[in-house]
Design an enzyme around this catalytic site. Structure first.
Site, short mmCIF file in Angstrom:
data_model
loop_
_atom_site.label_atom_id
_atom_site.label_comp_id
_atom_site.label_asym_id
_atom_site.label_seq_id
_atom_site.Cartn_x
_atom_site.Cartn_y
_atom_site.Cartn_z
N ASP A 156 -6.65 10.17 -5.01
CA ASP A 156 -6.00 9.21 -4.13
C ASP A 156 -4.65 8.85 -4.77
OD1 ASP A 156 -5.60 7.54 -2.01
OD2 ASP A 156 -7.21 6.13 -2.48
N ASN A 157 -3.75 8.31 -3.96
CA ASN A 157 -2.47 7.83 -4.48
C ASN A 157 -1.68 8.92 -5.21
OD1 ASN A 157 -2.88 5.17 -3.51
ND2 ASN A 157 -4.22 4.76 -5.25
N CYS B 41 0.85 -1.19 0.00
CA CYS B 41 0.00 0.00 0.00
C CYS B 41 0.89 1.24 0.00
CB CYS B 41 -0.90 0.02 1.22
SG CYS B 41 -2.01 1.45 1.25
#
Length: 908
Positions: free
Chosen positions: A301-302, A168
């Site tokens: 996100d990310n 992650c």
């Protein structure tokens, strides 16, 4: 000194390698029935005998999983899980990691039991008999778009099996959150896992679609999980998908078994060397495009935004979020120490001459970790650890060898897809002479972990040197890791920060040299407001805490610290009931989500001690208890109750009616008139709790449903949107939302009886001033007054301000109530931007308006017949105010100027 490659060792010293997973012989044709654990809905596995002949690591045996109690009332009630997993974001959705030592002890391959999980929402349900019929599409800028089923994927294409470590992007984020709160939840150092994946290279599926047409540059993936902002999706570059060396595949097996629901059942994408967020689960669409994905989750996100962007600023920077140069793809180089464990004690009695320090390391983009270095003197000197690469054993598989139905032809691939293990024997005497131990890894591109942290708004890709502090305690050494995952307390970073140290000073919070003479200035947003009293040293047990769970001396817990709310009962803006509801509970999440920095700064005054470890664990277990769905009353003061959104309807250009289904049709809400509830959602990207107070428009005797009218504040070019309202507006019908209550200082009990902060008083007149959705508590009170019948002689005037006529909420019911009040109630609307047809009041609620309709307060009559002075109040009035802060401030100033006592003005 050269780095040595050790013989293949998948398990720590002294640990027996687990038995290979049990397999059964299957017919040559796939079966549509059978249990997932046997993967009988997929083609046959190799026999156990042949698996035992393999020279490379095989998966550990799965344990016994079950549906956990905390999942029973969630959409994930069909998913069996291992109770050892550490939940990072509350009960639902599941985001978890294994205890770091348990993860390491399983060896090179991780069982599905302990594999980390990153879910943005509910896990899509796919029964075993439906697996082979699950379909996904290959579409977009390809010559021959098509759809195929899992059956066709398995039977029509050559399968491949190889190990991949998924990580992650938030791994080790807890460290960033301690330095300065990011917008992400707190992963520890176990946000990674390794498994054998079996499936079909994406390049072969694109070839079956006739290849991409000219101009195509990206491949987008979209899953079946329904989320607040659509289905989860992302993209990678087309040339990566066409490059066999990249190893991107559509997988249907994990460690030889059909995919577990948390890991993508029945089919998912696996992208080696890149962050886990690119490996889309529950795959439904593969789309070839010219531009990167426009999916909400790909954009918001990310990402690693520039370090100077604060969480507050990030809410209003859409162009920055969409800038692809801030998107994360390849992993960076990272490592962690697994042994010694956090708080592990090593005796100094001479029984151990050396200690074997052990851990993991990984890199991204297919790069190999080439060295792992350890320092005991803060980087002045380093020593090399020995590195073990179990992944290389798979390169030695015999030509044409297969495992779990997939070819093991990875001998030619130079890229590294997996973590490696490192170890170093260090004399205990040298450890005793050091204050800390730090490590760093370097990959074959000579990229080494940095000394200092690069903080960013999402807290991703954190990879500074991993540091353990060494404490000398009596005849032992005690090792302290940087942090513990989630809300678990512990770690030198939290300890240093709470003591006032600046962790970001380049010296891990220690003061050295010039810094001792001249204090380094810390930016305001990086300071942590102390919520404890340094003089308080008391340790409090669970039994002591539970003795204060009522209305006598209510104690509550925030971040493991215990506070006595007794002295603040009369002053709390939410009323004493808010503190009573928190008594003997851990209210960390809601306190931090709701309260301002000023409120946090007030806590040291009420700090009485620290909760012991047993009590913390017990409270965490209580938070996961399943509520009684059959109970007659929905709201609970000390626990969150879950309802599902059953409809949302536009009631004005910017407001919506949200209806929630309760546990059963006969369940009542349990909300006194004039009070409100806490509503809890989670940020769809970060899973951070969003908590706000709302007053429902449901009648007090309503059953089975809970209704709210909410004004939506979307983001604009000039200001950020409302965090809660935009999140609420984005959730789909069927999405669960949590509620707790009742809360509030005011209650109308009928016949003019009001309770304010628990004190009773009678009123003859209520002046209710509101704007927008601030009308909702006024509606509840007006219903109670009018519904009380002629015997309730309380007079009411409702002053409702809006911008346009279309903005007036609950108008029909308000007018009906006033019309049926027998003259006891009056309703006045005023508009700041009225249309040509408007015949009512115009303008804002200024002094002239309020003096005309609210009037001056009742006058107190002085004097008596015998000449002695006494006060006799002819009538009593109270003003209730609810609306934007600017309105509330303005109304307060005007009413006070008109002679109203501030104690007679109450704000919802």
């Amino acid at each position: 000194m050269a780095v040595e490659t050790l013989p293949m060792r998948s398990f720590p010293d002294g640990a027996a390698p687990p038995s290979p997973p049990s397999t059964a012989k299957h017919s040559q044709s796939p079966s549509l029935a059978g249990e997932r654990q046997d993967a009988s809905s997929l083609p046959p596995l190799h026999s156990q005998k042949s698996a035992l002949l393999k020279s490379y690591p095989l998966p550990p045996r799965n344990g016994v999983k079950s549906v956990q109690p905390q999942d029973l009332k969630t959409p994930d009630a069909h998913v069996e899980r291992d109770p050892r997993l550490i939940r990072l974001t509350g009960v639902h959705p599941l985001n978890c990691e294994a205890p770091l030592s348990d993860l390491y002890d399983e060896g090179f391959l991780t069982s599905e039991d302990l594999h980390f999980v990153r879910n943005h929402g509910s896990v899509p349900a796919c029964e075993d008999e439906e697996v082979l019929d699950w379909t996904f599409s290959v579409e977009g800028m390809v010559r021959r778009p098509f759809s195929l089923s899992v059956r066709e994927l398995v039977e029509g294409y050559e399968q491949a099996t190889y190990p991949v470590t998924l990580v992650c992007a938030g791994n080790r984020r807890k460290e960033q959150n301690v330095v300065r709160k990011s917008k992400g939840f707190s992963w520890g150092a176990a946000g990674l896992s390794t498994a054998l994946w079996t499936g079909v290279p994406v390049g072969e599926l694109l070839a079956a679609a006739g290849g991409a047409v000219r101009g195509a540059r990206y491949v987008c993936f979209e899953g079946a999980d329904e989320l607040p902002n659509g289905h989860y999706g992302t993209s990678v570059k087309l040339n990566w998908c066409l490059n066999e060396d990249r190893g991107i595949m559509v997988a249907h097996r994990m460690n030889g078994r059909a995919l577990h629901p948390d890991h993508g059942k029945p089919v998912r994408v696996v992208i080696p060397g890149q962050i886990g967020g690119r490996s889309v689960k529950w795959l439904k669409r593969i789309i070839v495009t010219r531009e990167p994905s426009d999916n909400w989750y790909h954009i918001y996100d990310n990402r690693v935004l520039p370090t100077m962007i604060t969480p507050e600023q990030s809410a209003n920077l859409p162009d920055v979020w969409k800038d692809e140069k801030y998107a994360i793809y390849d992993l960076n180089t990272n490592s962690a120490v697994c042994y010694p464990q956090h708080d592990e004690m090593v005796p100094l009695d001479g029984s151990n001459k050396t200690y074997k320090v052990r851990g993991y390391a990984y890199s991204g983009g297919g790069k190999r970790v080439t060295r792992l270095e350890v320092t005991l003197d803060k980087g002045r000197s380093w020593r090399l650890a020995l590195i073990n690469y179990p992944e290389d054993e798979y390169r030695n598989a015999a030509d044409g060898d297969e495992l779990y139905g997939g070819k093991m032809d990875v001998w030619w691939r130079e890229t590294c897809f997996c973590w490696c293990f490192w170890e170093l024997d260090i004399p205990v005497g040298e450890l005793a002479g050091a204050s800390d131990l730090m490590i760093r890894a370097m990959d074959e591109g000579l990229m080494a972990q940095p000394r200092d942290m690069y903080w960013s708004v999402l807290g991703m890709m954190n990879n500074p040197w991993y540091r353990l502090v060494i404490h000398k305690e009596d005849r032992f050494l005690r090792f302290e890791h940087p942090t513990q995952p989630a809300l678990m307390l512990g770690g030198w970073m939290e300890r240093v920060k709470k003591a006032g140290g600046n962790i970001a000073n380049g010296f891990w919070g220690e003061k050295t040299g010039k810094e001792e003479e001249e204090e380094v200035e810390v930016k305001q947003e990086e300071r942590q407001i102390s919520m404890i009293s340094p003089e308080t040293k008391r340790t409090i047990t669970l039994a002591e805490l539970e003795q204060h769970g009522g209305e006598e001396e209510p104690w509550f817990v925030v971040e493991g610290q215990v506070y006595d709310g007794t002295e603040y009962l009369d002053d709390h803006p939410g009323g004493a009931t808010s503190i009573f509801a928190a008594a003997a509970t851990d209210c960390t999440e809601e306190f931090l989500a709701i309260h301002s920095e000023n409120a946090k700064a007030m806590l040291p005054k009420y700090h009485i001690g620290t909760l012991d470890e047993h009590a913390r664990a017990a409270l965490a277990g209580k938070a996961a208890e399943v509520e009684d769905a059959a109970r007659p009353v929905f709201l609970q003061a000390k626990a969150w109750s879950r309802a599902r959104l059953c409809s949302k309807v536009d009631v004005s250009p910017d407001s919506k009616l949200f209806s929630f289904a309760l546990d059963h049709d006969q369940q009542t809400i349990g909300l006194p008139v004039g009070q409100h509830v806490l509503m809890r959602l989670r940020d769809p990207a970060t899973r951070e709790a969003i908590i706000r107070a709302y007053t429902p428009i449901s009648r007090s005797d309503a059953r089975g449903t809970l209704d709210f009218v909410v004004k939506i504040y979307p983001p604009t070019a000039t200001q950020a949107g409302g965090v809660m309202t935009t999140a609420l507006d984005s959730i789909p019908v069927g999405h669960p939302v949590d509620f707790k209550g009742p809360v509030g200082r005011f209650e109308y009990a009928g016949d003019g009886l009001c309770r304010v902060a628990g004190r009773a008083r009678h009123v003859d007149r209520l002046v209710m001033v509101c704007a927008g959705t601030g009308v909702t508590p006024m509606l509840a009170v007006l219903r109670a007054v009018v519904g009380g019948g002629p015997e309730d002689a309380t007079e009411c005037v409702v002053l409702d301000g809006n911008r346009t006529e279309e903005d007036i909420l609950c108008r029909a019911e308000l007018e009906a109530l006033v019309g049926g009040s027998g003259g006891r109630a009056r309703l006045v609307h005023t508009l700041s931007e009225p249309g040509e047809g408007w015949r009512g009041r115009r303008g804002r609620m200024d002094r002239v308006f309020l003096e005309g309709f609210a009037g001056r307060p009742p006058q107190k009559q002085q004097g008596s017949d015998d000449g002695e002075e006494e006060e006799e109040e002819e009538e009593s009035a109270m003003a209730l105010v609810c609306g934007p802060k600017a309105l509330e401030d303005n109304v307060l100033d005007i009413l006070k100027d008109l002679g109203w006592d501030e104690d007679d003005i109450l704000f919802f």
